[in-house]
Scaffold this motif. Structure first.
Motif, PDB file in Angstrom:
ATOM      1  N   VAL A 217      -8.288   0.850  -6.767  1.00  0.00           N
ATOM      2  CA  VAL A 217      -8.730   1.136  -5.392  1.00  0.00           C
ATOM      3  C   VAL A 217     -10.254   1.198  -5.345  1.00  0.00           C
ATOM      4  O   VAL A 217     -10.878   0.676  -4.412  1.00  0.00           O
ATOM      5  CB  VAL A 217      -8.103   2.449  -4.876  1.00  0.00           C
TER       6      VAL A 217
ATOM      7  N   GLU B  84     -11.575  -2.343  -5.536  1.00  0.00           N
ATOM      8  CA  GLU B  84     -11.353  -3.043  -4.267  1.00  0.00           C
ATOM      9  C   GLU B  84     -12.307  -2.566  -3.176  1.00  0.00           C
ATOM     10  O   GLU B  84     -12.622  -3.307  -2.252  1.00  0.00           O
ATOM     11  CB  GLU B  84      -9.895  -2.866  -3.824  1.00  0.00           C
ATOM     12  N   ASP B  85     -12.760  -1.308  -3.293  1.00  0.00           N
ATOM     13  CA  ASP B  85     -13.696  -0.782  -2.292  1.00  0.00           C
ATOM     14  C   ASP B  85     -15.099  -1.354  -2.446  1.00  0.00           C
ATOM     15  O   ASP B  85     -15.815  -1.500  -1.467  1.00  0.00           O
ATOM     16  CB  ASP B  85     -13.782   0.751  -2.403  1.00  0.00           C
TER      17      ASP B  85
ATOM     18  N   HIS C 231       2.082   1.919  -3.463  1.00  0.00           N
ATOM     19  CA  HIS C 231       0.943   2.359  -4.281  1.00  0.00           C
ATOM     20  C   HIS C 231       0.624   3.829  -4.012  1.00  0.00           C
ATOM     21  O   HIS C 231       0.484   4.635  -4.937  1.00  0.00           O
ATOM     22  CB  HIS C 231      -0.263   1.462  -3.944  1.00  0.00           C
ATOM     23  N   HIS C 232       0.549   4.163  -2.731  1.00  0.00           N
ATOM     24  CA  HIS C 232       0.216   5.540  -2.355  1.00  0.00           C
ATOM     25  C   HIS C 232       1.283   6.511  -2.849  1.00  0.00           C
ATOM     26  O   HIS C 232       0.978   7.573  -3.390  1.00  0.00           O
ATOM     27  CB  HIS C 232       0.085   5.618  -0.830  1.00  0.00           C
TER      28      HIS C 232
ATOM     29  N   LYS D  31      -4.226   2.399 -11.329  1.00  0.00           N
ATOM     30  CA  LYS D  31      -4.021   2.240  -9.887  1.00  0.00           C
ATOM     31  C   LYS D  31      -5.165   2.868  -9.094  1.00  0.00           C
ATOM     32  O   LYS D  31      -5.565   2.342  -8.049  1.00  0.00           O
ATOM     33  CB  LYS D  31      -2.675   2.837  -9.470  1.00  0.00           C
TER      34      LYS D  31
ATOM     35  N   GLY E 255       0.809  -1.226   0.000  1.00  0.00           N
ATOM     36  CA  GLY E 255       0.000   0.000   0.000  1.00  0.00           C
ATOM     37  C   GLY E 255       0.835   1.265   0.000  1.00  0.00           C
ATOM     38  O   GLY E 255       0.489   2.242  -0.664  1.00  0.00           O
TER      39      GLY E 255
END
Lengths: 123, 131
Positions: A85, A88-89, A22-23, A81, A19
């Motif tokens: 997210v 995935e949410d 990614h961030h 990317k 993570g």
């Protein structure tokens, strides 16, 4: 006081273990896009509707061609990317996996198609 | 296998729905996601336009006709606003990431700045290119 940066404290935590990377990528790409996109918008906005010959002449020049290539590569990496997210949410299981594959494939396909077009125009 | 007698843990409710009042902070956040993902439509149009430009005058005429038709113009106008909104909200996100502007009055001011700012920038861009 511990001599660790905030990032170092976050690396490897969480179930994905990736993570922090990614961030950080999202921060780097957003700063890059913040610089590139207004200039790209100016070039693309002028070329759109200017006619075939003028548009061709614009993208045959090095700066517009290189900038457009960079916006496509960085923009679509930033997109897949970010979209990941979102997926995935809101989704789970196989649906999530298939949607992530779709969005990654779509991003690379659009990047490749755009770069092919730029190469053909410039060369 | 998963244990069937799992403890019923409390779930955090989603920010949109019956549990929370709509707020500027949550709405401006979800709008960032919506605009960012919707920009894929404009990216499709742009890549198609570039491929058509590479393919020759006939393909280019078709692509240009669609992109500058009223449907195309509407999509481009909405994408332009979405791009500027995502741009400003992204800058705000960078400030949040740096641990700045996180108090509610400042966050709400920046939310309005994203909304009004994106409209102003869209109008300016339209004036620059279409007139």
């Amino acid at each position: 006081m511990r001599y660790l940066t905030d990032r170092k404290r976050a690396v490897g935590k969480g179930s994905a273990h990736s993570g922090a990377e990614h961030h950080w990528y999202m921060i780097v790409s957003s700063v890059a896009l913040a610089f590139m996109v207004p200039t790209f918008l100016y070039i693309f906005g002028n070329a759109l509707g200017s006619g075939y010959d003028a548009a061709l002449a614009t993208f045959q020049r090095p700066f517009p061609a290189i900038l457009t290539g960079l916006v496509l590569v960085v923009g679509l990496q930033h997109f897949h990317k970010g979209a990941r997210v979102m997926i995935e949410d809101y989704t789970q299981g196989s649906t999530r996996k298939l949607l992530i594959m779709l969005v990654i494939g779509l991003s690379y396909a659009l990047t490749a198609a755009g770069l092919f077009a730029l190469a053909k125009i410039a060369l | 296998m998963a244990d069937e007698n799992r403890i019923q843990r409390p779930l955090s409710p989603f920010m949109i729905g019956p549990y929370y009042r709509p707020q500027l902070t949550s709405m401006s956040s979800i709008l960032t996601r919506i605009t960012g993902n919707a920009l894929i439509v404009a990216t499709f149009a742009m890549v198609w336009w570039l491929l058509a430009l590479a393919a020759g005058p006939e393909a280019f005429a078709t692509a240009e006709w669609w992109i500058t038709s009223w449907v195309g113009n509407l999509v481009m106008l909405l994408s332009l606003w979405g791009m500027w909104y995502h741009y400003l909200a992204g800058l705000r996100h960078l400030a949040f990431d740096a641990g700045k502007a996180l108090d509610i009055p400042t966050a709400e001011k920046l939310g309005w700045a994203c909304i009004y700012g994106s409209v102003v920038l869209t109008v300016l861009t339209v004036l620059l290119f279409w007139i």
